[in-house]
Motif scaffolding. Sequence first.
Motif, PDB file in Angstrom:
ATOM      1  N   ARG A   1      30.559 104.559  79.472  1.00 49.12           N
ATOM      2  CA  ARG A   1      31.503 105.194  78.561  1.00 49.12           C
ATOM      3  C   ARG A   1      31.497 106.700  78.764  1.00 49.12           C
ATOM      4  O   ARG A   1      30.623 107.246  79.428  1.00 49.12           O
ATOM      5  CB  ARG A   1      31.158 104.814  77.129  1.00 49.12           C
ATOM      6  CG  ARG A   1      31.445 103.308  76.928  1.00 49.12           C
ATOM      7  CD  ARG A   1      31.229 102.783  75.569  1.00 49.12           C
ATOM      8  NE  ARG A   1      31.893 103.557  74.536  1.00 49.12           N
ATOM      9  CZ  ARG A   1      31.625 103.415  73.253  1.00 49.12           C
ATOM     10  NH1 ARG A   1      30.714 102.555  72.869  1.00 49.12           N
ATOM     11  NH2 ARG A   1      32.257 104.133  72.354  1.00 49.12           N
TER      12      ARG A   1
ATOM     13  N   ARG B   1      40.450 101.202  80.754  1.00 47.11           N
ATOM     14  CA  ARG B   1      40.471 101.162  79.296  1.00 47.11           C
ATOM     15  C   ARG B   1      40.116  99.755  78.823  1.00 47.11           C
ATOM     16  O   ARG B   1      40.618  98.766  79.340  1.00 47.11           O
ATOM     17  CB  ARG B   1      41.856 101.530  78.753  1.00 47.11           C
ATOM     18  CG  ARG B   1      42.301 102.932  79.057  1.00 47.11           C
ATOM     19  CD  ARG B   1      41.540 103.922  78.207  1.00 47.11           C
ATOM     20  NE  ARG B   1      42.039 105.270  78.440  1.00 47.11           N
ATOM     21  CZ  ARG B   1      42.129 106.172  77.509  1.00 47.11           C
ATOM     22  NH1 ARG B   1      41.761 105.906  76.283  1.00 47.11           N
ATOM     23  NH2 ARG B   1      42.553 107.383  77.801  1.00 47.11           N
ATOM     24  N   SER B   2      39.228  99.707  77.838  1.00 50.02           N
ATOM     25  CA  SER B   2      38.881  98.417  77.255  1.00 50.02           C
ATOM     26  C   SER B   2      39.962  98.032  76.245  1.00 50.02           C
ATOM     27  O   SER B   2      40.857  98.828  75.944  1.00 50.02           O
ATOM     28  CB  SER B   2      37.508  98.496  76.581  1.00 50.02           C
ATOM     29  OG  SER B   2      37.557  99.432  75.518  1.00 50.02           O
ATOM     30  N   HIS B   3      39.866  96.843  75.706  1.00 46.80           N
ATOM     31  CA  HIS B   3      40.874  96.360  74.748  1.00 46.80           C
ATOM     32  C   HIS B   3      40.972  97.259  73.512  1.00 46.80           C
ATOM     33  O   HIS B   3      42.003  97.342  72.884  1.00 46.80           O
ATOM     34  CB  HIS B   3      40.580  94.904  74.354  1.00 46.80           C
ATOM     35  CG  HIS B   3      39.307  94.745  73.591  1.00 46.80           C
ATOM     36  ND1 HIS B   3      38.081  94.715  74.212  1.00 46.80           N
ATOM     37  CD2 HIS B   3      39.086  94.627  72.257  1.00 46.80           C
ATOM     38  CE1 HIS B   3      37.142  94.583  73.278  1.00 46.80           C
ATOM     39  NE2 HIS B   3      37.722  94.525  72.105  1.00 46.80           N
ATOM     40  N   ASN B   4      39.879  97.969  73.182  1.00 38.70           N
ATOM     41  CA  ASN B   4      39.906  98.853  72.017  1.00 38.70           C
ATOM     42  C   ASN B   4      40.249 100.300  72.388  1.00 38.70           C
ATOM     43  O   ASN B   4      40.206 101.193  71.552  1.00 38.70           O
ATOM     44  CB  ASN B   4      38.567  98.794  71.267  1.00 38.70           C
ATOM     45  CG  ASN B   4      37.392  99.178  72.134  1.00 38.70           C
ATOM     46  OD1 ASN B   4      37.564  99.597  73.274  1.00 38.70           O
ATOM     47  ND2 ASN B   4      36.192  99.033  71.595  1.00 38.70           N
TER      48      ASN B   4
ATOM     49  N   TYR C   1      38.690 102.339  74.575  1.00 33.16           N
ATOM     50  CA  TYR C   1      37.611 103.190  75.081  1.00 33.16           C
ATOM     51  C   TYR C   1      37.713 103.339  76.590  1.00 33.16           C
ATOM     52  O   TYR C   1      38.044 102.393  77.298  1.00 33.16           O
ATOM     53  CB  TYR C   1      36.232 102.607  74.738  1.00 33.16           C
ATOM     54  CG  TYR C   1      35.873 102.690  73.279  1.00 33.16           C
ATOM     55  CD1 TYR C   1      36.103 103.839  72.531  1.00 33.16           C
ATOM     56  CD2 TYR C   1      35.271 101.608  72.639  1.00 33.16           C
ATOM     57  CE1 TYR C   1      35.763 103.914  71.198  1.00 33.16           C
ATOM     58  CE2 TYR C   1      34.915 101.678  71.304  1.00 33.16           C
ATOM     59  CZ  TYR C   1      35.168 102.829  70.588  1.00 33.16           C
ATOM     60  OH  TYR C   1      34.819 102.905  69.266  1.00 33.16           O
TER      61      TYR C   1
ATOM     62  N   HIS D   1      36.196 103.622  80.256  1.00 29.75           N
ATOM     63  CA  HIS D   1      35.040 103.125  80.992  1.00 29.75           C
ATOM     64  C   HIS D   1      35.148 103.619  82.437  1.00 29.75           C
ATOM     65  O   HIS D   1      36.187 103.458  83.075  1.00 29.75           O
ATOM     66  CB  HIS D   1      34.967 101.591  80.962  1.00 29.75           C
ATOM     67  CG  HIS D   1      34.568 101.065  79.629  1.00 29.75           C
ATOM     68  ND1 HIS D   1      33.257 100.949  79.251  1.00 29.75           N
ATOM     69  CD2 HIS D   1      35.316 100.666  78.579  1.00 29.75           C
ATOM     70  CE1 HIS D   1      33.216 100.476  78.013  1.00 29.75           C
ATOM     71  NE2 HIS D   1      34.449 100.304  77.581  1.00 29.75           N
TER      72      HIS D   1
END
Length: 119
Positions: free
Chosen positions: A2, A30-33, A35, A37
């Motif tokens: 992150r 990008r993660s599902h929320n 954030y 990475h």
Amino acid sequence: MRIGELAKATGVTTRALRFYEEQGLLTAARSHNGYRHYDESAIERVANIRYLLDSGLTMEDIRPLGSCLQGDLPARQLSSSAVELVNRRLAVLDERIETLTRVREQLSSRAAARGGVVI
């Protein structure tokens, strides 16, 4: 990793990392929320960006080099286009140094003429 982990690993602020991303020099998945990475290669990429900035290049200078920011950048031999870039930046710095030297001399002479402290 992150963004906070990348910041800690590189010694660069999260704000700077987001700026590098805005400039197209760094990419994150990008993660599902939402954030960010980064993969491990981002550490080397950020180190190379910092190396170039610390060497006197500007973001404008570095942006076209985006595809060349992986690997051991300090150990690489400069390409002809990189040599041209460095020479242009040196010319700008030389001009700024000349201007600052001239301004300093004028200020020093004015201070001396008025009985002030000469630096």
